[in-house]
Enzyme design. Structure first.
Site, PDB file in Angstrom:
ATOM      1  N   LYS A   1       0.977  -1.389   0.677  1.00 11.31           N
ATOM      2  CA  LYS A   1      -0.046   0.168  -0.165  1.00 11.31           C
ATOM      3  C   LYS A   1       1.126   1.458  -0.212  1.00 11.31           C
ATOM      4  O   LYS A   1       0.383   2.437  -0.691  1.00 11.31           O
ATOM      5  CB  LYS A   1      -0.614   0.359   0.844  1.00 11.31           C
ATOM      6  CG  LYS A   1      -2.246  -1.288   1.724  1.00 11.31           C
ATOM      7  CD  LYS A   1      -2.838  -1.284   2.286  1.00 11.31           C
ATOM      8  CE  LYS A   1      -3.604  -2.693   2.364  1.00 11.31           C
ATOM      9  NZ  LYS A   1      -4.318  -2.634   3.447  1.00 11.31           N
ATOM     10  N   LEU A   2       2.284   1.242   0.394  1.00 12.16           N
ATOM     11  CA  LEU A   2       2.935   2.305   1.332  1.00 12.16           C
ATOM     12  C   LEU A   2       4.479   1.703   0.115  1.00 12.16           C
ATOM     13  O   LEU A   2       4.656   1.049  -0.307  1.00 12.16           O
ATOM     14  CB  LEU A   2       2.895   2.489   2.192  1.00 12.16           C
ATOM     15  CG  LEU A   2       1.664   2.972   2.964  1.00 12.16           C
ATOM     16  CD1 LEU A   2       2.139   3.196   4.397  1.00 12.16           C
ATOM     17  CD2 LEU A   2       1.570   4.491   2.759  1.00 12.16           C
TER      18      LEU A   2
END
Length: 101
Positions: free
Chosen positions: A13-14
């Site tokens: 996600k990051l």
């Protein structure tokens, strides 16, 4: 519907998740991601990176090569930091750019 076992992927996600996935922390064995047998810790490192690393393009520009993270426990990176080749990060590391002043 095809069900893919959790061992076949890690959520990204990051860019901090991407850093871990691109590093030497993981190996692919029989089509599944596993923690490297060379890692002596049972957990993955905690990685925090500042806004300068948020976009994929910015992330890629700041890494000439992905550091060795096998012995890393915690990493904090803040500011316009660039990583060269043959970098090994161990234990807890804080890297803070003093530029621009």
């Amino acid at each position: 519907m095809t069900r893919v076992p959790r061992s076949r992927f890690l959520p990204v996600k990051l860019t901090s998740d991407l850093l871990l996935l691109m590093s030497n922390l993981y190996e692919i064995q029989d089509g599944s991601l596993t923690v490297s047998s060379k890692r002596n810790f049972p957990t993955q490192p905690l990685v925090k990176m500042s806004q300068e690393f948020k976009a994929i393009r910015d992330f890629q520009e700041r890494f000439n090569a992905i550091p060795d993270l096998l012995e890393l426990d915690h990493l904090t990176v803040a500011g316009d930091v660039r990583f060269g080749r043959d970098i090994v990060l161990k234990s807890s590391a804080k890297i803070i750019s003093a530029w621009p002043l």
